[in-house]
Design an enzyme around this catalytic site. Sequence first.
Site, short mmCIF file in Angstrom:
data_model
loop_
_atom_site.label_atom_id
_atom_site.label_comp_id
_atom_site.label_asym_id
_atom_site.label_seq_id
_atom_site.Cartn_x
_atom_site.Cartn_y
_atom_site.Cartn_z
N HIS A 77 18.81 45.41 -10.29
CA HIS A 77 18.40 44.11 -9.80
C HIS A 77 19.32 43.83 -8.64
O HIS A 77 20.46 43.90 -8.74
CB HIS A 77 18.69 43.07 -10.92
CG HIS A 77 18.61 41.65 -10.39
ND1 HIS A 77 17.44 41.00 -10.42
CD2 HIS A 77 19.78 40.89 -9.89
CE1 HIS A 77 17.88 39.86 -9.78
NE2 HIS A 77 19.02 39.71 -9.52
N PHE A 78 18.56 43.43 -7.47
CA PHE A 78 18.92 43.26 -6.28
C PHE A 78 19.41 41.64 -6.48
O PHE A 78 18.72 40.93 -6.53
CB PHE A 78 18.24 43.37 -5.30
CG PHE A 78 17.95 44.81 -4.62
CD1 PHE A 78 18.77 45.38 -3.77
CD2 PHE A 78 17.08 45.56 -5.51
CE1 PHE A 78 18.62 46.78 -3.18
CE2 PHE A 78 16.90 46.89 -5.01
CZ PHE A 78 17.53 47.39 -4.14
N GLY B 121 24.00 36.93 -7.63
CA GLY B 121 24.42 35.76 -7.55
C GLY B 121 24.14 34.94 -8.86
O GLY B 121 23.81 35.68 -10.10
N ASN B 122 24.06 33.63 -9.16
CA ASN B 122 23.90 33.01 -10.31
C ASN B 122 22.40 33.23 -11.02
O ASN B 122 22.62 33.26 -12.26
CB ASN B 122 24.13 31.52 -10.00
CG ASN B 122 25.56 31.30 -9.63
OD1 ASN B 122 26.43 31.96 -10.11
ND2 ASN B 122 25.72 30.12 -8.82
N GLY C 110 22.52 34.96 -14.29
CA GLY C 110 22.41 33.88 -15.43
C GLY C 110 20.99 33.81 -15.86
O GLY C 110 20.72 33.12 -16.89
N LYS D 67 4.94 24.71 -10.33
CA LYS D 67 6.30 24.70 -10.41
C LYS D 67 7.10 24.36 -9.24
O LYS D 67 7.69 23.47 -9.13
CB LYS D 67 6.61 26.22 -10.74
CG LYS D 67 8.22 26.35 -11.03
CD LYS D 67 8.78 26.65 -9.87
CE LYS D 67 10.57 26.71 -10.03
NZ LYS D 67 11.22 27.27 -8.97
#
Length: 388
Positions: free
Chosen positions: A7-8, A11-12, A16, A213
């Site tokens: 995974h690049f 951050g959050n 998360g 979205k």
Amino acid sequence: MGKKAVHFGGGNIGRGFVGEFLHESDYEVVFVDVMDSIIDALQGASSYKVTEVSNEGEHTKTVTNYRAINSKHNLDQVISEISTADVVTCAVGPNILKFIAPPIAKGIDARTIERPLAVVACENAIGATDTLHKFVKENTDPSRVESLSSRARFANSAIDRIVPTQDPDSGLDVKIEKFYEWVVEKTPFGEWGHPDIQAILWVDNLDPYIERKLYTVNTGHATAAYYGYNMGKKTIYESMSDEKIRGHVRDALSETSTLIVDKYGIPAQEQRKYVDAIVARISNPHLEDVVERVGRAPLRKLGRKERFVGPASQLAERGKKVDALLGAMEQALRFQNVLEDDESFELAKILKTESAEDATAKLTGLESDHPLFARVVERVAKVQKGPK
């Protein structure tokens, strides 16, 4: 051998959202980033916590079984990990895709595993994986481009989960909204079938999910942020508690709903319920979010396929109402010279040095003969004249 995902973006959203669900689907996660502080922290800890927040309270999960690589110093190691991975995901921001494409291309090219790598970009942008795919092809030996699909399959996704402003002392731990939506197209995987990631809803046609979205959650969130910023509000909750701002958000989402219902045949009542749920989510006091954070990067957010111009341009082409979206765009144009936001300084410079027509073309990517163009020019000219 267990499943592995590279995974690049540490951050959050990476830790998360994507990292949490990859972990829950039994993947070993290899985080890749260029920020020394994030990589050092991940390498120095064997776990971190993800706290899901809702009106019912908080629920904390622990994420383990991960490694972290600094691609600034160990690019060869990143390439090697990709060559043996099952999945590659990213949450780096649409503007960074071109920088992560070269190692992904090299990693794919070095693969000897029969099953193609699954590549899914998790960005707030339409067709982000297509964009990444294009950059990967540009970084692949021309003689190997035709056979690329035998080594990797690329699938677009739509992601939806609010990550509020984090406590500065939280370290690796992430506080995040309990609600989430992660929708990925399944067609690109063909005869191989899609990877096993439990949180994902796999669909044949992603377009309705992406636009619904982007033009509801992101349009609503940004509208609240820009009106809030210009009216002296500190947080999104404070903004949404103001009847005037809440009305502006509702009006903008009424316009985008017209497009979603017309274009995709989604029942109006279903879209109304979706809008009500989104308004409730961004009004959640437990997800207190600073307006500057939600409003940051105004140049990107004013872009052609983004949350304002994207729906407004399509509505204008259909001869529909766009007043509320134009109002939100005007507020975004006033988001200038905000500390720690380079794009807001660049926006101020463009509006100061360019004509209204040139600034509109540069900021929105609209053609001068587009039915929306002249109406945006009016708003740009108004902002250039100074405070409202």
